[in-house]
Write a protein that holds these residues in place. Structure first.
Motif, PDB file in Angstrom:
ATOM      1  N   VAL A   4       0.928  -1.404  -0.134  1.00 44.34           N
ATOM      2  CA  VAL A   4       0.101  -0.068  -0.093  1.00 44.34           C
ATOM      3  C   VAL A   4       0.877   1.438  -0.098  1.00 44.34           C
ATOM      4  O   VAL A   4       0.501   2.100  -0.803  1.00 44.34           O
TER       5      VAL A   4
ATOM      6  N   ALA B  71      -8.281   6.174  -2.252  1.00 41.05           N
ATOM      7  CA  ALA B  71      -7.857   4.784  -1.743  1.00 41.05           C
ATOM      8  C   ALA B  71      -8.185   3.860  -2.886  1.00 41.05           C
ATOM      9  O   ALA B  71      -7.559   2.810  -2.681  1.00 41.05           O
TER      10      ALA B  71
ATOM     11  N   PRO C 224      -4.624   3.295  -5.684  1.00 37.59           N
ATOM     12  CA  PRO C 224      -3.578   1.832  -5.706  1.00 37.59           C
ATOM     13  C   PRO C 224      -4.111   0.812  -6.582  1.00 37.59           C
ATOM     14  O   PRO C 224      -3.210   0.329  -7.124  1.00 37.59           O
TER      15      PRO C 224
ATOM     16  N   PHE D 276      -4.107   8.908   4.286  1.00 36.35           N
ATOM     17  CA  PHE D 276      -4.067   7.726   3.533  1.00 36.35           C
ATOM     18  C   PHE D 276      -2.819   6.944   4.360  1.00 36.35           C
ATOM     19  O   PHE D 276      -2.828   5.699   4.451  1.00 36.35           O
TER      20      PHE D 276
ATOM     21  N   ALA E 244      -2.408   2.952   6.924  1.00 36.23           N
ATOM     22  CA  ALA E 244      -1.505   1.849   6.458  1.00 36.23           C
ATOM     23  C   ALA E 244      -0.787   1.705   7.747  1.00 36.23           C
ATOM     24  O   ALA E 244      -0.384   0.298   7.772  1.00 36.23           O
TER      25      ALA E 244
ATOM     26  N   GLU F  59      -7.725   0.525   0.143  1.00 36.31           N
ATOM     27  CA  GLU F  59      -6.632   0.411   0.198  1.00 36.31           C
ATOM     28  C   GLU F  59      -6.193  -1.235   0.412  1.00 36.31           C
ATOM     29  O   GLU F  59      -4.932  -1.696  -0.054  1.00 36.31           O
ATOM     30  N   GLU F  60      -7.025  -1.972   1.134  1.00 37.49           N
ATOM     31  CA  GLU F  60      -6.899  -3.385   1.373  1.00 37.49           C
ATOM     32  C   GLU F  60      -6.745  -4.261   0.429  1.00 37.49           C
ATOM     33  O   GLU F  60      -6.317  -5.482   0.176  1.00 37.49           O
TER      34      GLU F  60
ATOM     35  N   ASN G 254      -3.322  -4.206  -0.407  1.00 38.47           N
ATOM     36  CA  ASN G 254      -2.605  -4.928   0.542  1.00 38.47           C
ATOM     37  C   ASN G 254      -2.870  -6.490   0.526  1.00 38.47           C
ATOM     38  O   ASN G 254      -1.741  -7.136   0.755  1.00 38.47           O
TER      39      ASN G 254
END
Length: 726
Positions: free
Chosen positions: A353, A437, A440, A514, A518, A589-590, A593
């Motif tokens: 991330v 988010a 990414p 952001f 993380a 974002e997960e 990740n």
């Protein structure tokens, strides 16, 4: 502690002045009971004064929630002083709020902003005369260039007396207001009694509800109001508004002189002839957004965001941190399980991330440039012309614009829309816009599958706008959303050069939120994901597994992956894509990740790109990647955004309807893209899912072009019912 309320119109430079007065020592939160942002900070170099930044307002009439919040603070909290910032280039309109503030019984300091632009235009403002006429200190400043701030700071430190109400109104109106004052008596503070009298005369519903007048008092007020309205042949609110502007015009005639010009066209007007042109506006906007995404996320020599991301992925999280941590763990003699947790779970997950932070920061910086220079206001104006054709209000663009940073404040910004149906529709569609988010996800697939194409990033933004427009057309044809959109009025500020300090502060505030996630939420979920993908039931017990296809996470993913088979999520990647999608509900974002954790054990990072990109490119075809991207762009937002939807809707059914609508749109869109696109390219054989996709496309076209609901449709029914009752 001395409280100074900073009040002013939107786009008057209020935020710039607040930042200049407080520096970095400011605190951000929400006003009690609402989710309107609240900012406060001590005066730089003088902690005894706290600056309270009020939401930007045009008046103290409660037309918007921001105006309600500002008015409640000024009237009920009673700050020690009001710092009223006005736009010197548009001082006639700005002074309308000033005339209201002077009636509150609070000391006022007037800061005339943009003094440099006033001088450049050749106009002159006599500050001493204006100060004498208004009965308060008047200081010329340029918040952008920090002119006049020393004098302003020293004035704020002084103890000033409360001004008397300005001689705004004619004798007849003044007499009527005095009669209302006598009716109110001790029901209101003596210092603000005149302001309350004006509001009662204007029939301000919130004030009348607050005062709870008895029948005798109501009748006395009504008699005074009716008599004056009849005498002046106008409604009470219009009488007050007209006389305020007449007073402002008379006041400025003596102290503000405009330079005669050969042309009334300013530089901003000349620029607007091009950037807001009926035919050029949208192409210019798309070209600018393409340029921004090229610099932030493209694969060209100017793509500084991608360069930063490549370095973070390849060097920082590819070599330095993993090798350093491995050396440290080996020297400490930690167990293989703990080493795997730290390396494959925490570093791989959080690093996947954080690797996109450079791209995110560059994107936010460039968007801040557009906002600070005044162009984004033009974009709202441009989009109003487009949106109104599809049943949406131009005001809907503001929440959509805010949502490019984060969906939560974007959803909250919808409360500025007065009409309930337009507000609900905006809430239901704001989640379609790619927020920070989701960047990414776009960056990952643009790099791994599409060769770092900037057009993929731009297309994601276009897909979001298209989903909003299509939703507007469809939903407006249902009874719950039918009707003309609310009129959109917005000030277009003059263009100006943005300041580096404001740009950096805005970029950091967005980027830090952001990065903070993380380090907290994503760190915790990385540990959970590592456990689920590292352990599985083997030989009758729970053991650590080398192949994550045998893991608990794979078992969970496979149990629900069949739902997404029509979207092209098949094979070993199906369960990974499914798990990544659902972990994205924690935070978008997960998604990246999760891929970082699942693909962590693939060897060392190569010099020309990370192995996770290679692995994803091997698992996802172009169409499957498009399907995954589209689904995750349009799918239900994160839990924080769902909470914002619940607060703004204030209704469980509407909340579920909004989330359900996004899920259906996401699934149907991804299915049509994969099945119909695969049929055209030959990648997907004809099947029952192809038929379903074609049916969905037909339903979509029907909903777009069918005749919408009209209130007139009910007239015959009502007429028949009345006739039957005769």
């Amino acid at each position: 502690m001395k409280i100074v309320a900073l009040a002013g119109n939107p786009n008057s430079g209020k935020t710039t002045l607040f930042n200049a007065l407080t520096g970095s020592r400011q605190h951000t939160g929400n006003w009690p009971g609402v989710t309107v942002e609240k900012k406060e900070g001590p005066l730089k170099g003088y902690d005894q004064i706290m600056i309270q930044d009020l939401p930007g307002i045009y008046s103290l009439s409660p037309y918007t929630l921001e105006e309600v919040v500002s008015r409640q603070f000024l009237v009920q909290e009673k700050p020690d002083m009001v710092l009223n910032i006005v736009d010197g280039t548009n001082i006639e309109r700005s002074l309308y709020l000033t005339t209201q503030l002077m009636e509150l019984g609070i000391p006022v300091v007037l800061a005339v902003n943009m003094a440099d632009m006033v001088r450049a235009s050749g106009n002159t403002l006599d500050l001493k005369k204006l100060s004498a006429k208004l009965g308060c200190p008047v200081i010329s400043i340029s918040a952008l260039k920090k002119e006049g701030l020393t004098e302003l700071t020293e004035t704020l430190k002084q103890t000033l007396s409360a001004p008397s109400p300005l001689p705004v109104f004619t004798p007849a109106v003044r007499k009527a207001l005095e009669q209302i004052e006598s009716v109110l008596g001790d029901k209101v503070p003596a210092s603000a009694r005149f302001w309350y009298a004006v509001k009662v005369f204007e029939k301000d519903e919130r004030v009348l509800e607050e005062l709870n007048l008895n029948d005798v008092q109501k009748k006395a007020v009504q008699t005074v109001t009716d008599r004056l309205e009849k005498e002046m042949d106008d409604d009470s609110e219009s009488i007050i508004t007209t006389q305020r502007y007449e007073f402002i015009e008379k006041t400025l005639s003596d102290c503000f002189h405009k330079k005669a010009k050969a042309s009334d066209m300013t530089l901003s007007d000349k620029i607007d002839l091009i950037v807001t042109n009926r035919w050029l506006a949208l192409p210019i906007f798309i070209l600018i957004m393409w340029g921004i995404y090229t610099i932030a996320m493209g694969g060209t020599v100017v793509s500084i965001g991608t360069m930063g991301t490549d370095w973070v992925n390849d060097v920082l999280f590819g070599e330095w941190i993993p090798q350093g941590v491995e050396t440290l763990l080996t020297s400490m003699g930690v167990s293989d399980v703990l080493a795997s947790l730290i390396q494959d779970g925490i570093i791989a997950g959080v690093g996947a991330v954080l690797g996109f932070v450079p791209q995110i920061l560059v994107l936010f910086f460039l968007l801040s440039v557009l906002e600070d220079c005044g162009y984004m206001s033009r974009v709202a104006f441009i989009m109003d012309r487009l949106f109104r054709r599809f049943g949406l209000s131009g005001k809907s663009f503001i929440p959509l614009l805010v949502a490019t940073g984060c969906g939560v404040p974007g959803i909250m910004a919808s409360r500025t829309i007065e009409q309930d149906r337009d507000r609900k529709m905006t809430i239901m569609t704001t989640g379609f816009i790619p927020c920070g988010a989701k960047m990414p996800i776009i960056g990952l697939f643009a790099s791994a599958v599409f060769g770092q194409s900037a057009f993929v990033a731009v297309s994601a933004f276009v897909i979001g706008i298209a989903a909003v427009v299509v939703s507007g057309i469809m939903l407006k044809k249902f009874k719950a959303f039918a009707g003309e959109p609310a009129p959109f009025v917005m000030e277009l500020p003059a263009y100006h050069w943005p300041t580096l300090s404001n740009l950096l502060r805005s970029t950091w505030e967005r980027g830090w939120s952001f990065i903070k996630r993380a380090g907290t939420l994503i760190l915790a979920s990385s540990i959970v994901l590592w456990f689920l993908q590292s352990f599985g039931f083997v030989d009758g017990g729970l053991h650590m597994v080398e192949d994550n296809n045998l893991s608990l996470l794979a078992a969970i993913g496979r149990s629900i992956a069949w739902i997404f088979y029509p979207l092209g999520w098949a094979g070993d990647m199906a369960w990974k894509a499914t798990v990544a999608t659902f972990t994205g509900l924690i935070a978008k974002e997960e998604v990246v990740n999760t891929f970082g954790v699942l693909y962590a054990g693939l060897g060392e990072v190569s010099e020309d790109g990370t192995e996770i990109w290679t692995a994803i490119a091997a698992d996802f075809s172009v169409l499957a990647a498009w399907s995954f991207m589209i689904f995750n762009l349009l799918f239900a937002p994160c839990f924080a955004a769902m909470g914002a939807i619940k607060r703004e809707m204030n209704n469980a059914k509407w909340t579920l309807a909004a989330i359900g609508y996004m899920c259906v749109i996401a699934y149907c869109s991804a299915m049509m893209v994969y099945q119909i696109g695969g049929l055209i390219t030959g990648e997907v054989p004809f099947s029952i899912f192809t038929v379903i996709a074609l049916v969905l496309l037909s339903v979509l076209l029907y909903l777009l072009f069918r005749r919408g609901y009209s209130g007139r449709d009910e007239v015959p029914v009502k007429t028949i019912a009345l006739e039957a009752g005769k």
